[in-house]
Design a protein around this motif. Sequence first.
Motif, PDB file in Angstrom:
ATOM      1  N   GLN A  20       0.797  -1.215   0.000  1.00  0.00           N
ATOM      2  CA  GLN A  20       0.000   0.000   0.000  1.00  0.00           C
ATOM      3  C   GLN A  20       0.836   1.274   0.000  1.00  0.00           C
ATOM      4  O   GLN A  20       0.332   2.328  -0.323  1.00  0.00           O
ATOM      5  CB  GLN A  20      -0.946   0.007   1.199  1.00  0.00           C
ATOM      6  N   ALA A  21       2.072   1.221   0.415  1.00  0.00           N
ATOM      7  CA  ALA A  21       2.887   2.423   0.490  1.00  0.00           C
ATOM      8  C   ALA A  21       4.018   2.350  -0.524  1.00  0.00           C
ATOM      9  O   ALA A  21       4.583   1.300  -0.765  1.00  0.00           O
ATOM     10  CB  ALA A  21       3.457   2.591   1.894  1.00  0.00           C
ATOM     11  N   PHE A  23       6.399   3.229  -4.124  1.00  0.00           N
ATOM     12  CA  PHE A  23       6.435   2.750  -5.499  1.00  0.00           C
ATOM     13  C   PHE A  23       7.804   2.169  -5.794  1.00  0.00           C
ATOM     14  O   PHE A  23       8.762   2.405  -5.060  1.00  0.00           O
ATOM     15  CB  PHE A  23       6.096   3.890  -6.461  1.00  0.00           C
ATOM     16  N   ASN A  32       1.908   7.737 -11.331  1.00  0.00           N
ATOM     17  CA  ASN A  32       0.703   7.373 -10.589  1.00  0.00           C
ATOM     18  C   ASN A  32      -0.024   8.584 -10.016  1.00  0.00           C
ATOM     19  O   ASN A  32      -1.242   8.561  -9.881  1.00  0.00           O
ATOM     20  CB  ASN A  32       1.033   6.356  -9.499  1.00  0.00           C
ATOM     21  N   ALA A  53      -5.168   7.003   3.351  1.00  0.00           N
ATOM     22  CA  ALA A  53      -4.633   5.880   2.568  1.00  0.00           C
ATOM     23  C   ALA A  53      -3.802   6.389   1.386  1.00  0.00           C
ATOM     24  O   ALA A  53      -2.720   5.870   1.109  1.00  0.00           O
ATOM     25  CB  ALA A  53      -5.761   4.985   2.081  1.00  0.00           C
ATOM     26  N   THR A  54      -4.287   7.409   0.715  1.00  0.00           N
ATOM     27  CA  THR A  54      -3.544   7.984  -0.412  1.00  0.00           C
ATOM     28  C   THR A  54      -2.274   8.663   0.094  1.00  0.00           C
ATOM     29  O   THR A  54      -1.212   8.523  -0.514  1.00  0.00           O
ATOM     30  CB  THR A  54      -4.420   8.983  -1.174  1.00  0.00           C
ATOM     31  N   ARG A  56      -0.537   7.886   2.661  1.00  0.00           N
ATOM     32  CA  ARG A  56       0.419   6.829   3.020  1.00  0.00           C
ATOM     33  C   ARG A  56       1.065   6.228   1.770  1.00  0.00           C
ATOM     34  O   ARG A  56       2.238   5.890   1.763  1.00  0.00           O
ATOM     35  CB  ARG A  56      -0.283   5.740   3.817  1.00  0.00           C
ATOM     36  N   GLN A  57       0.299   6.103   0.710  1.00  0.00           N
ATOM     37  CA  GLN A  57       0.807   5.498  -0.520  1.00  0.00           C
ATOM     38  C   GLN A  57       1.799   6.408  -1.245  1.00  0.00           C
ATOM     39  O   GLN A  57       2.766   5.938  -1.818  1.00  0.00           O
ATOM     40  CB  GLN A  57      -0.347   5.159  -1.449  1.00  0.00           C
ATOM     41  N   PHE A  58       1.564   7.725  -1.234  1.00  0.00           N
ATOM     42  CA  PHE A  58       2.348   8.637  -2.063  1.00  0.00           C
ATOM     43  C   PHE A  58       3.398   9.466  -1.320  1.00  0.00           C
ATOM     44  O   PHE A  58       4.385   9.880  -1.924  1.00  0.00           O
ATOM     45  CB  PHE A  58       1.420   9.609  -2.801  1.00  0.00           C
ATOM     46  N   ARG A  64       2.620  13.295   5.124  1.00  0.00           N
ATOM     47  CA  ARG A  64       1.311  12.618   5.102  1.00  0.00           C
ATOM     48  C   ARG A  64       0.222  13.400   5.809  1.00  0.00           C
ATOM     49  O   ARG A  64      -0.868  13.582   5.283  1.00  0.00           O
ATOM     50  CB  ARG A  64       1.426  11.231   5.733  1.00  0.00           C
ATOM     51  N   GLU A 125       9.523   1.634   2.640  1.00  0.00           N
ATOM     52  CA  GLU A 125       8.195   1.509   2.020  1.00  0.00           C
ATOM     53  C   GLU A 125       8.229   1.652   0.504  1.00  0.00           C
ATOM     54  O   GLU A 125       7.213   1.537  -0.150  1.00  0.00           O
ATOM     55  CB  GLU A 125       7.255   2.566   2.598  1.00  0.00           C
ATOM     56  N   LEU A 128       8.761   7.463  -2.230  1.00  0.00           N
ATOM     57  CA  LEU A 128       7.699   8.337  -1.741  1.00  0.00           C
ATOM     58  C   LEU A 128       8.077   9.795  -1.968  1.00  0.00           C
ATOM     59  O   LEU A 128       9.262  10.151  -1.987  1.00  0.00           O
ATOM     60  CB  LEU A 128       7.462   8.108  -0.242  1.00  0.00           C
TER      61      LEU A 128
END
Length: 148
Positions: A20-21, A23, A32, A53-54, A56-58, A64, A125, A128
């Motif tokens: 989830q976190a 790339f 993305n 959630a977004t 955390r992913q990006f 965050r 992760e 980011l």
Amino acid sequence: MRELAGIVALLAGFWPAAAQAGFRTPESVVRNVYAHYGQGAPELSKGLPRDAATARQFFDPSLRKMWSAPRVAPYDFLVQSPNWKLGPVAIAVIRRQYDKTYVAANFDNRGRRVTLNFIVVNGPEGWLITDIESPHDSLRMFLEQFRN
């Protein structure tokens, strides 16, 4: 055989959390981000979501909370406008400096040329965003300026 199935199930339980976190490459982070600004499916054309959630992913941990905090901003920083119709997004790594990589994103938004430099870091992760620079300011300064 049951032990093997149990191990696979246990590992499968950990996989979604790790995926989830972040790339896999600096360019994929930027690609993305702009996937959320297209003309395609409605859920992918509203800009980058502001939820946890977004974030955390990006974004890296220091950005965050700022990303998902409520704010009233006059425009979307990622497209430098309150609305958008983007042309093709050109993405290129322009500099690698110690633990940071600078990725340029160039595109046309309704006839206006936009250039942003994403500063991404690679950690446990994955890749980011730690900040984004426009010719006038940065995402961090923008979010701080327009927070509620």
